[in-house]
Design a protein around this motif. Structure first.
Motif, PDB file in Angstrom:
ATOM      1  N   SER A   5       0.851  -1.187   0.000  1.00 19.60           N
ATOM      2  CA  SER A   5       0.000   0.000   0.000  1.00 19.60           C
ATOM      3  C   SER A   5       0.884   1.232   0.000  1.00 19.60           C
ATOM      4  O   SER A   5       1.997   1.220   0.520  1.00 19.60           O
ATOM      5  CB  SER A   5      -0.941  -0.006   1.205  1.00 19.60           C
ATOM      6  OG  SER A   5      -0.212  -0.105   2.404  1.00 19.60           O
ATOM      7  N   THR A  21      -3.995   0.187  -2.473  1.00 16.21           N
ATOM      8  CA  THR A  21      -3.458  -1.099  -2.042  1.00 16.21           C
ATOM      9  C   THR A  21      -3.434  -2.039  -3.229  1.00 16.21           C
ATOM     10  O   THR A  21      -4.383  -2.084  -4.013  1.00 16.21           O
ATOM     11  CB  THR A  21      -4.336  -1.697  -0.917  1.00 16.21           C
ATOM     12  OG1 THR A  21      -4.326  -0.803   0.194  1.00 16.21           O
ATOM     13  CG2 THR A  21      -3.819  -3.050  -0.477  1.00 16.21           C
ATOM     14  N   CYS A  66      -4.610   6.991  -0.981  1.00 11.84           N
ATOM     15  CA  CYS A  66      -3.978   5.700  -0.713  1.00 11.84           C
ATOM     16  C   CYS A  66      -4.506   4.632  -1.663  1.00 11.84           C
ATOM     17  O   CYS A  66      -5.679   4.654  -2.049  1.00 11.84           O
ATOM     18  CB  CYS A  66      -4.244   5.266   0.719  1.00 11.84           C
ATOM     19  SG  CYS A  66      -3.533   6.386   1.943  1.00 11.84           S
TER      20      CYS A  66
END
Length: 145
Positions: A127, A138, A136
């Motif tokens: 991540s 992942t 963000c």
């Protein structure tokens, strides 16, 4: 005199206890230096890129060793080369199955803070976050060698 002797014994006992505890702590593995490794060759979830992860000095790094033609062309259109690019940089172990470092994202030509977790011997979750934890993403990777 008995008071002085009893105090000396108490100090000696305390010193011995601290020394023993310190020696036992030194024998415990430091998770930042020991533990399972994620060395090997990994493929991303859609098998468009392969990365070789290995020790780089006192840290781990991951370098692109293969990419499909579309992915290479997309990056080449931005004036960059994908093969040989270090996408995982300066990853240091922070726990038994966790590393933190920097992730270079070729599609946006930016380096962000990253975390890798070895979820089992053949899978990692990577991540990365930009802008103080915003944006963000992942990605799941599978070991192929």
């Amino acid at each position: 005199m008995p008071t002085i002797v009893s105090r000396l014994f108490a100090c000696a006992a305390l010193t011995l206890t601290v020394a023993t505890a310190s020696a036992q702590a030194d024998m415990q593995p430091d998770p930042a230096r020991h533990g399972t490794s994620w060395s090997g060759v990994w493929t991303n979830g859609n098998n468009t890129m392969h990365v070789r992860a290995q020790r780089c000095g006192d840290a781990m790094c991951g370098t692109v060793i293969w990419a499909d033609d579309k992915t290479k062309a997309d990056i080449a259109a931005r004036g960059r080369t994908l093969l040989g690019t270090e996408v995982f940089r300066e990853f240091r172990q922070t726990g038994p199955n966790e590393w933190r470092g920097k992730v270079y994202v070729p599609a946006i030509d930016q380096t962000v803070s990253g975390r890798i977790e070895l979820t089992d011997p053949d899978h990692i979750t990577a991540s990365g976050c930009a802008l103080f934890g915003l944006g963000c993403q992942t990605r799941h990777w599978k070991r192929i060698r």
